[in-house]
Write an enzyme that holds these catalytic residues in place. Structure first.
Site, PDB file in Angstrom:
ATOM      1  N   PRO A  54     -67.591  22.245  73.175  1.00 27.09           N
ATOM      2  CA  PRO A  54     -67.619  22.897  71.889  1.00 27.09           C
ATOM      3  C   PRO A  54     -68.861  23.322  71.711  1.00 27.09           C
ATOM      4  O   PRO A  54     -69.920  22.766  71.411  1.00 27.09           O
ATOM      5  CB  PRO A  54     -67.174  21.886  70.906  1.00 27.09           C
ATOM      6  N   GLU A  55     -69.075  24.698  71.292  1.00 31.56           N
ATOM      7  CA  GLU A  55     -70.299  25.274  70.749  1.00 31.56           C
ATOM      8  C   GLU A  55     -69.772  25.812  69.294  1.00 31.56           C
ATOM      9  O   GLU A  55     -68.943  25.378  68.695  1.00 31.56           O
ATOM     10  CB  GLU A  55     -70.710  26.353  71.729  1.00 31.56           C
ATOM     11  N   LYS A 113     -73.418  22.838  65.665  1.00 31.16           N
ATOM     12  CA  LYS A 113     -72.259  22.125  66.093  1.00 31.16           C
ATOM     13  C   LYS A 113     -71.624  20.901  65.789  1.00 31.16           C
ATOM     14  O   LYS A 113     -71.149  20.191  65.859  1.00 31.16           O
ATOM     15  CB  LYS A 113     -72.342  21.937  67.674  1.00 31.16           C
TER      16      LYS A 113
END
Length: 279
Positions: free
Chosen positions: A2-3, A59
């Site tokens: 996940p970015e 993030k």
DNA sequence: TTTCATGTTCAGCA
DNA sequence: GTGCTGAACATGAA
């Protein structure tokens, strides 16, 4: 993985499915995911609250908690804090039907649930994190929390000039600088490679050697790449065909000139780039 | 069996 | 203080 775009997708997912709902039960299935708070306190702080808002920088995701019953009213509540590490994502289950982000893994629905937030209507929100690099916790003040961690401005809201000045204040190779969350928050390994590819900049170029046009391009592509990904709900398959992301694998070939991509560790991270058109 | 992975943090050294 | 490297964290896929 996940970015920024994925976390933005999670934020919208929470907004869509869970906002305004009262949490009647919190289950911590793996306490190791908790950051700086014992499970009992984490649970006690959240049970009985409504999820009333969301906030994201880079993030990092924060969910506002609002007390529902009279006894708790007026008491300042902490925020729920979530970081998704390398494998985190959310799912929401209602009447036996589970919804997962485009990004999530629906093949083994319960294998890596670390925290479950149960709502009064029997639906629930699951925080999955296979590798336990992610974190869940409580934060009194998101701004202070981010400040203490020296997090830079969000990559999707930072303005052009501050971004360029911040870039120019750094030394070293461009790729590690882009990944430095105190410069700008939200760029991860995959989208850093994508931005550099779109701008035809070699990831090992020194920041000091970049031209004005390079800097302008990096800003434009940072916004484009991240926003395009947000716009497709982080379903990477829907990104433009000329993106590196589709061939970002061993033996992948440049979408422009079909050259075999170079794979190299730069700044400690696996980096893919075209040795011909990036320089 | 070994290597590697998209994130973050820290130790050690220049 | 900055830059750079490598290790650590935990798990599973190849």
């Amino acid at each position: 993985m996940p970015e920024l775009p994925e976390v933005e997708t999670f934020k919208r997912f929470v907004g869509c499915h869970a906002l305004g709902k009262k949490i009647c039960k919190v289950q911590v299935l793996h306490a190791k995911i908790l950051e700086g708070v014992p499970a009992e306190r984490f649970i006690a702080a959240i049970e009985g609250c409504c999820l009333s808002g969301t906030l994201r920088r880079g993030k990092h995701l924060f969910v506002a908690l609002e007390p529902v019953n009279a006894r708790q009213k007026g008491v300042a509540k902490p925020w729920l804090y979530l970081h998704f590490g390398m494998t985190g994502y959310l799912s929401y289950t209602e009447q036996g039907k589970t919804m997962v982000n485009a990004y999530g893994d629906s093949s083994r629905p319960d294998a890596h649930v670390r925290v479950r937030f149960c709502f009064e209507d029997d639906s629930y929100l699951d925080f999955h994190e296979q590798r336990l690099f992610g974190k869940a916790g409580l934060v009194d003040n998101p701004q202070d929390y981010l400040e203490n961690r020296h997090l830079g401005p969000d990559a999707l809201t930072v303005e052009r000039q501050p971004f360029i000045e911040s870039l120019q204040s750094r030394k070293g190779q461009i790729k590690p600088v882009l990944l430095n969350q105190s410069m700008v928050a939200g760029i991860g390994n995959v989208y850093a490679d994508e931005m550099l590819f779109q701008c035809r900049i070699h990831p090992e170029r020194r920041v000091a050697e970049l031209t004005e046009a390079d800097l302008q391009c990096l800003y434009a592509q940072m916004v484009d790449v991240l926003q395009n990904t947000v716009d497709v709900g982080s379903d990477r398959a829907q990104l433009p065909p000329y993106y590196l992301i589709h061939v970002r694998e061993k033996k992948g070939r440049c979408p422009r000139d079909k050259t075999l991509l170079t794979v190299k560790t730069i700044g400690g991270r696996t980096t893919y780039f075209c040795p011909v058109c990036q320089h």
